[in-house]
Enzyme design. Structure first.
Site, short mmCIF file in Angstrom:
data_model
loop_
_atom_site.label_atom_id
_atom_site.label_comp_id
_atom_site.label_asym_id
_atom_site.label_seq_id
_atom_site.Cartn_x
_atom_site.Cartn_y
_atom_site.Cartn_z
N ASP A 77 -13.47 20.02 23.58
CA ASP A 77 -13.32 18.96 24.59
C ASP A 77 -12.47 19.54 25.72
OD1 ASP A 77 -12.36 16.79 26.09
OD2 ASP A 77 -12.61 15.41 24.41
N TYR A 85 -7.74 12.91 21.16
CA TYR A 85 -7.75 11.59 21.81
C TYR A 85 -7.93 10.51 20.73
CZ TYR A 85 -9.68 7.57 24.24
OH TYR A 85 -9.95 6.30 24.68
N LYS A 131 -12.66 11.29 33.93
CA LYS A 131 -11.38 11.84 34.38
C LYS A 131 -11.58 12.76 35.59
CE LYS A 131 -9.99 9.91 30.49
NZ LYS A 131 -10.62 8.63 30.26
N1 LCS Z 1 -11.89 13.07 25.30
C1 LCS Z 1 -10.65 13.03 25.80
C2 LCS Z 1 -9.78 14.24 25.73
C3 LCS Z 1 -10.18 11.85 26.37
O1 LCS Z 1 -8.94 11.84 26.86
C4 LCS Z 1 -11.02 10.71 26.41
C5 LCS Z 1 -10.56 9.43 26.98
C6 LCS Z 1 -12.29 10.80 25.86
C7 LCS Z 1 -12.71 12.01 25.33
C8 LCS Z 1 -13.24 9.63 25.85
O2 LCS Z 1 -13.76 9.44 27.13
P1 LCS Z 1 -14.22 8.04 27.74
O3 LCS Z 1 -15.19 7.45 26.77
O4 LCS Z 1 -13.01 7.19 27.90
O5 LCS Z 1 -14.86 8.43 29.03
N2 LCS Z 1 -9.20 9.37 27.23
C9 LCS Z 1 -8.52 8.34 27.61
C10 LCS Z 1 -7.12 8.37 27.71
O6 LCS Z 1 -6.40 9.30 27.41
N3 LCS Z 1 -6.70 7.21 28.17
O7 LCS Z 1 -7.74 6.32 28.33
C11 LCS Z 1 -8.97 6.98 27.96
#
Ligand code: LCS
Length: 397
Positions: free
Chosen positions: A185, A111, A210
Site C-alpha cells: 500500500d 490502516y 489522498k
Molecule cells: N490504505 C491506507 C494506507 C489508508 O490510509 C486508507 C484510508 C485506505 C487504504 C482506504 O482508503 P479509502 O477507502 O478511505 O479511500 N485512510 C484513511 C485515514 O487514515 N483516515 O481516513 C481514511
C-alpha cells in the site's frame, strides 16, 4: 514492467492514449452506464474478450482508461485498475488473489479498516491472516508456509510511519515461493516518492482519496500490477465480487489531480520536514515519527526507497498521553480535526480513537500506536502558519 521515458509530471499530463473525437484537450467525462454494440455479433465478441472495446461502465470507461494508463506508467506497472475507494481496491484485490484455506502474512501496523477486514472479516471466509512485525526477517520467514498467497504491507505505515524494506521483504517472500503476491500500500508516498514494483513488489495499492487526487473532495482507489493480474482483478474482484469500479466523474477529478502531484508532493515534503524539525524542539512532545529525521529507525531504508523524499505525514506522541494529545487536537486553528490525509488542508487526528479504533488496546500497544499519538497530515498552507498553529495549540496544554 514498463519504464516511463519522460519526466514524472510530463507523464502525469500526457501519459494516456485516449483521444477525443472532437479534439477536446481534456478527456471528457463519459457519463454513461453502458456502451452501444453495432451488432449482436460484436456484443458477443466483446463479452468473449475476443474484440477490444467497452461493454458496461462497471468494467471500464474512456475517462477511466485515461487515468488507468497514466497511473500504470507513473507506478512503473503494465496496467492499472481504478476503484471507488481505497478499500474497494484492497477488497477487490484480496478477493481475487485468495481462497478459503489459504493464508496472508500482513504487517501488524495497517490502516484501521484494512486491519479490520483482515482480522475480523476474512476469517469468516476461511482465510487466515498472520500479523507479524514485517521489519523482522525471522518473523517473516517463520510466518511463510505453502498456504501463503499474499504478503501485505504499508510503508510508511499508517499511522506511525514505520518503514519496511520493500526489496528485502519481496526477496524473502519470492525466494520462499515466487507465486506469492507481495502487495504494498503506497498511499502515504504516491509514485512520485516511492515505486514498490521497481523494488520487487507484485501489486501496488493506493487510496487515491489522498495524494493522488490531492484535493480532499472524493473517494478513490487504484491497483497497479502486471497486465494479467489487473485483468483478473477487473474480471473477478471488480466485475463479480465488489462492483467497486470508479465512476467517470471521480476519474476526471483524479486525472486533474495527477497533473499537480509532483509539485504538491514537493511542498508537502518540504513543509513536513520543517514541521518535524519544529516538533523535535518542542518540550511538550515525547517522540516524533518522520522518516526524514536521521534518528527515525527506518531513515536509512527510507532514504533509499523513497528517493530522498519523506512524504507529508508526521506523527508525534504528546507528553501526558491521550488527554494532552486531545488538547492539542482540539486547539489547532489552521489545521483541521478530521481523518483522511493528503489534502491541501492540514489535517490532525487521534489514531487510537479514530482511524485505528478497530485495534484493541493490546493490539495498539503491539503495533506501537501510543495513546498520546497524534497523526498530522501536513497540507499546502504556508509552513510557518502550520508551525505557529501547533505552537499556540501546545501552549494550551
Ligand atoms: N490504505 C491506507 C494506507 C489508508 O490510509 C486508507 C484510508 C485506505 C487504504 C482506504 O482508503 P479509502 O477507502 O478511505 O479511500 N485512510 C484513511 C485515514 O487514515 N483516515 O481516513 C481514511
Amino acid at each position: 514492467m514498463s519504464k516511463e521515458s519522460h519526466g514524472f509530471t510530463t507523464t502525469a499530463i500526457h501519459g494516456h492514449s485516449i483521444k477525443d473525437a472532437n479534439g477536446a484537450l481534456i478527456t471528457p467525462i463519459y457519463n454513461t452506464s453502458t456502451f452501444v454494440f453495432d451488432s449482436t455479433a460484436q456484443g458477443a465478441a466483446r463479452f468473449a474478450l475476443e474484440e477490444p472495446g467497452y461493454i458496461y461502465a462497471r468494467l471500464g470507461n474512456p475517462t477511466c482508461t485515461a487515468v488507468e494508463e497514466t497511473l500504470a506508467k507513473l507506478e512503473g506497472g503494465e496496467a492499472a485498475l481504478i476503484t471507488v475507494s481505497g478499500m474497494g481496491a484492497i477488497t477487490a484485490t484480496i478477493w481475487t488473489c485468495i481462497s478459503a484455506g489459504e493464508e496472508i502474512v500482513a504487517d501488524k501496523t495497517l490502516y484501521g479498516c484494512t486491519f479490520e477486514f483482515f482480522e475480523h472479516h476474512l476469517s469468516r471466509f476461511g482465510v487466515k491472516v498472520h500479523f507479524i512485525e514485517m521489519t523482522n526477517e525471522d518473523e517473516l520467514r517463520a510466518a511463510l508456509s505453502d498456504k501463503t498467497r499474499i504478503v501485505y504491507l504499508e510503508t510508511p505505515a499508517n499511522p506511525n510511519l514505520k518503514i519496511t524494506d520493500i526489496e528485502k521483504t519481496a526477496k524473502i517472500a519470492h525466494d520462499y515461493n515466487p507465486a506469492i503476491k507481495v502487495i504494498c500500500d503506497n498511499t502515504f508516498c504516491s509514485p512520485y516518492i516511492q515505486r514498490p514494483l521497481e523494488l520487487g513488489a507484485d501489486i501496488v495499492i493506493h487510496s487515491a482519496t489522498k495524494y493522488l487526487n490531492g484535493h480532499g473532495d472524493l473517494l478513490a482507489g487504484v491497483v497497479v500490477s502486471d497486465a494479467e493480474t489487473i485483468n483478473n482483478i477487473r474480471l473477478i474482484g471488480i466485475k463479480d465480487m465488489t462492483g467497486a469500479f470508479m465512476p467517470a466523474n471521480e476519474a476526471y477529478l483524479v486525472d486533474r489531480g495527477l497533473k499537480t502531484l509532483e509539485i504538491r508532493m514537493q511542498r508537502h515534503c518540504d513543509s513536513a520536514m520543517k514541521v518535524a524539525q519544529y516538533l523535535k524542539t518542542c518540550d511538550k512532545v515525547e517522540k516524533v515519527y518522520y522518516p526524514g529525521l536521521e534518528d527515525h529507525e527506518g531513515h536509512e531504508i527510507a532514504k533509499r526507497q523513497m528517493h530522498g523524499m519523506y512524504g507529508g505525514m508526521v506523527s508525534f506522541v504528546v507528553k501526558g498521553g491521550r488527554a494532552k494529545a486531545a488538547v492539542v487536537a482540539d486547539s489547532v486553528k489552521v489545521a483541521t480535526l478530521a481523518v483522511s490525509l493528503g489534502a491541501a488542508e492540514t489535517l490532525i487526528e487521534h489514531p487510537a480513537s479514530m482511524t485505528h479504533s478497530p485495534y484493541t488496546e493490546e493490539e495498539l500497544e503491539t503495533a506501537n500506536i501510543a495513546p498520546g499519538l497524534i497523526r498530522f497530515s501536513v497540507g499546502l498552507e504556508n509552513p510557518e502558519d502550520i508551525i505557529a498553529d501547533l505552537e499556540q495549540a501546545f501552549a494550551k496544554i
